[in-house]
Motif scaffolding. Structure first.
Motif, PDB file in Angstrom:
ATOM      1  N   GLY A 180       0.802  -1.212   0.000  1.00 11.75           N
ATOM      2  CA  GLY A 180       0.000   0.000   0.000  1.00 11.75           C
ATOM      3  C   GLY A 180       0.836   1.264   0.000  1.00 11.75           C
ATOM      4  N   PHE A 181       0.192   2.354  -0.407  1.00 19.58           N
ATOM      5  CA  PHE A 181       0.784   3.687  -0.324  1.00 19.58           C
ATOM      6  C   PHE A 181       0.293   4.322   0.977  1.00 19.58           C
ATOM      7  CE2 PHE A 181       0.832   2.607  -4.748  1.00 19.58           C
ATOM      8  CZ  PHE A 181       1.993   3.188  -5.241  1.00 19.58           C
ATOM      9  N   ASN A 194      -4.838  17.812   1.390  1.00 26.11           N
ATOM     10  CA  ASN A 194      -6.049  17.159   0.880  1.00 26.11           C
ATOM     11  C   ASN A 194      -5.982  16.918  -0.628  1.00 26.11           C
ATOM     12  OD1 ASN A 194      -8.015  16.979   3.259  1.00 26.11           O
ATOM     13  ND2 ASN A 194      -7.321  19.091   3.403  1.00 26.11           N
ATOM     14  N   GLN A 195      -5.354  17.848  -1.345  1.00 26.80           N
ATOM     15  CA  GLN A 195      -5.197  17.673  -2.800  1.00 26.80           C
ATOM     16  C   GLN A 195      -4.282  16.492  -3.112  1.00 26.80           C
ATOM     17  OE1 GLN A 195      -3.808  21.582  -3.903  1.00 26.80           O
ATOM     18  NE2 GLN A 195      -5.839  22.293  -4.519  1.00 26.80           N
ATOM     19  N   VAL A 196      -3.177  16.389  -2.349  1.00 23.65           N
ATOM     20  CA  VAL A 196      -2.234  15.280  -2.559  1.00 23.65           C
ATOM     21  C   VAL A 196      -2.928  13.953  -2.263  1.00 23.65           C
ATOM     22  CG1 VAL A 196      -0.110  14.179  -1.726  1.00 23.65           C
ATOM     23  CG2 VAL A 196      -0.155  16.646  -2.154  1.00 23.65           C
ATOM     24  N   TYR A 197      -3.686  13.913  -1.166  1.00 23.16           N
ATOM     25  CA  TYR A 197      -4.406  12.687  -0.820  1.00 23.16           C
ATOM     26  C   TYR A 197      -5.340  12.273  -1.961  1.00 23.16           C
ATOM     27  CZ  TYR A 197      -7.425   9.357   1.535  1.00 23.16           C
ATOM     28  OH  TYR A 197      -8.118   8.219   1.853  1.00 23.16           O
ATOM     29  N   GLU A 198      -6.088  13.235  -2.472  1.00 23.77           N
ATOM     30  CA  GLU A 198      -7.033  12.942  -3.558  1.00 23.77           C
ATOM     31  C   GLU A 198      -6.303  12.467  -4.811  1.00 23.77           C
ATOM     32  OE1 GLU A 198     -10.225  12.730  -3.290  1.00 23.77           O
ATOM     33  OE2 GLU A 198     -10.166  13.420  -1.210  1.00 23.77           O
ATOM     34  N   GLU A 199      -5.149  13.094  -5.090  1.00 27.82           N
ATOM     35  CA  GLU A 199      -4.388  12.723  -6.286  1.00 27.82           C
ATOM     36  C   GLU A 199      -3.825  11.304  -6.176  1.00 27.82           C
ATOM     37  OE1 GLU A 199      -0.775  14.474  -9.115  1.00 27.82           O
ATOM     38  OE2 GLU A 199      -1.280  15.482  -7.228  1.00 27.82           O
ATOM     39  N   VAL A 200      -3.261  10.991  -5.026  1.00 25.32           N
ATOM     40  CA  VAL A 200      -2.699   9.639  -4.809  1.00 25.32           C
ATOM     41  C   VAL A 200      -3.826   8.608  -4.861  1.00 25.32           C
ATOM     42  CG1 VAL A 200      -1.484   8.136  -3.171  1.00 25.32           C
ATOM     43  CG2 VAL A 200      -0.712  10.486  -3.503  1.00 25.32           C
ATOM     44  N   ARG A 202      -6.620   8.886  -6.466  1.00 23.92           N
ATOM     45  CA  ARG A 202      -7.089   8.777  -7.855  1.00 23.92           C
ATOM     46  C   ARG A 202      -6.159   7.877  -8.669  1.00 23.92           C
ATOM     47  NH1 ARG A 202      -6.933  13.717  -9.024  1.00 23.92           N
ATOM     48  NH2 ARG A 202      -5.248  13.821 -10.550  1.00 23.92           N
ATOM     49  N   HIS A 203      -4.854   8.006  -8.423  1.00 24.56           N
ATOM     50  CA  HIS A 203      -3.865   7.214  -9.153  1.00 24.56           C
ATOM     51  C   HIS A 203      -3.882   5.740  -8.743  1.00 24.56           C
ATOM     52  CE1 HIS A 203      -1.908  10.809 -10.786  1.00 24.56           C
ATOM     53  NE2 HIS A 203      -1.190   9.992 -11.529  1.00 24.56           N
ATOM     54  N   VAL A 208      -4.129   2.539  -1.618  1.00 23.87           N
ATOM     55  CA  VAL A 208      -3.821   3.573  -0.624  1.00 23.87           C
ATOM     56  C   VAL A 208      -4.420   3.163   0.724  1.00 23.87           C
ATOM     57  CG1 VAL A 208      -4.005   6.025  -0.029  1.00 23.87           C
ATOM     58  CG2 VAL A 208      -3.864   5.315  -2.434  1.00 23.87           C
ATOM     59  N   PHE A 209      -3.591   3.160   1.779  1.00 17.60           N
ATOM     60  CA  PHE A 209      -4.091   2.833   3.119  1.00 17.60           C
ATOM     61  C   PHE A 209      -5.164   3.838   3.535  1.00 17.60           C
ATOM     62  CE2 PHE A 209       0.019   0.618   3.519  1.00 17.60           C
ATOM     63  CZ  PHE A 209      -0.395  -0.581   4.109  1.00 17.60           C
ATOM     64  N   ASN A 210      -6.186   3.358   4.228  1.00 19.96           N
ATOM     65  CA  ASN A 210      -7.202   4.251   4.784  1.00 19.96           C
ATOM     66  C   ASN A 210      -6.596   5.157   5.860  1.00 19.96           C
ATOM     67  OD1 ASN A 210      -9.325   3.189   3.215  1.00 19.96           O
ATOM     68  ND2 ASN A 210      -9.565   1.480   4.642  1.00 19.96           N
ATOM     69  N   THR A 211      -5.659   4.596   6.621  1.00 20.72           N
ATOM     70  CA  THR A 211      -4.982   5.364   7.670  1.00 20.72           C
ATOM     71  C   THR A 211      -4.021   6.356   7.037  1.00 20.72           C
ATOM     72  OG1 THR A 211      -5.057   3.404   9.094  1.00 20.72           O
ATOM     73  CG2 THR A 211      -3.560   5.174   9.751  1.00 20.72           C
ATOM     74  N   VAL A 212      -4.065   7.592   7.516  1.00 20.02           N
ATOM     75  CA  VAL A 212      -3.052   8.578   7.126  1.00 20.02           C
ATOM     76  C   VAL A 212      -2.295   8.986   8.387  1.00 20.02           C
ATOM     77  CG1 VAL A 212      -4.316   9.451   5.113  1.00 20.02           C
ATOM     78  CG2 VAL A 212      -4.642  10.538   7.333  1.00 20.02           C
TER      79      VAL A 212
END
Length: 254
Positions: A180-181, A194-200, A202-203, A208-212
């Protein structure tokens, strides 16, 4: 048999070592037997867990270059259930020394084989490069966690890492997969985070892990005390994030 996970990203400063230390500690506190391999010559995972490197007779360097039994390099940490094979600055030269060795990409895999039945998880903190030791780590691993910092250049260099993983899958380790990322240094007050999260997301979607991992001062302070954040301040946001990550990782294995 243990699950071996590499933490890799050739971009420095993304929270790779912080994640190696604190995810290992969080898994250990969930009752898992955990071994952390410090495969970075900077040895920050070692010092961050309170290990005095100058006093050590054996490290991952001696195991890889001189064929020392890995059991002789394992040290206990202040966290119950968490052991460590420390690193040393000498590891900088190990790649050159390993160049002429037979099956040089498989040295770490062969080294870890006798340890697999002794632990539930073996985590490898990779150096911020895609050199021979990182190749060894990815060849030895079942999966890889890729920490991604929530900043403007977050995705820069990931293509190169993904290409390396693709080559290793095709030539050395067909079963390697991306675990996972992991988004690190997240600040929900910042639009950029928030933009980076959305971009990652989307890719890479479900990868992508749910946990940040939120930006947290306790995470920065803990290594100077030779402790994981879970031992330094169990109630902090950073500790809670890594507990959640450990549980998410464990639940993926069920």
């Amino acid at each position: 048999m243990s699950k071996i996970i590499a933490l890799a990203n050739q971009k420095g400063g993304v929270g790779k070592t912080t994640t190696s230390i604190n995810l290992s500690a969080a898994l250990a506190k969930e009752g898992k037997r955990v071994l952390l391999i410090d495969a970075d010559p900077q040895a920050n995972s070692s010092s961050g867990l309170g290990v005095e490197i100058r006093d050590l007779e054996n490290t991952i360097y001696e195991c890889l270059v001189n064929g020392v039994d890995p059991h002789k390099a394992i040290v206990d940490t202040k966290t119950a259930n968490l052991s460590l094979i420390p690193s040393h600055i000498d590891l900088v030269g190990a790649e050159i020394e390993m160049l002429n060795m037979e099956h040089r990409e498989l040295l770490l895999k062969n080294l870890l084989q006798p340890l697999r039945d002794e632990y539930d998880y073996i985590l490898i903190d990779c150096s911020p490069s895609l050199g021979l030791i990182t190749v060894n780590a990815l060849t030895a691993s079942d999966s890889v966690i890729i920490p991604v910092q929530c900043e403007f250049f977050a995705l820069e260099g990931i293509a190169k890492l993904l290409n390396t993983i693709k080559i290793i899958k095709s030539k050395l380790n067909p079963s390697l997969r991306i675990e996972g990322f992991l988004l690190t240094m997240f600040d929900n007050r910042l639009r950029l985070s928030n933009q980076v999260y959305e971009e990652v997301k989307r890719h890479f979607g479900d990868l992508v892990f749910n946990t940040v991992i939120a930006r947290n001062v306790r995470l920065s302070e803990a290594p100077s005390h030779g402790l994981s954040v879970l031992d330094y301040d169990a109630g902090s946001k950073g500790a809670q994030n890594y507990k959640a990550l450990a549980k998410e990782l464990i639940n993926r294995q069920k």
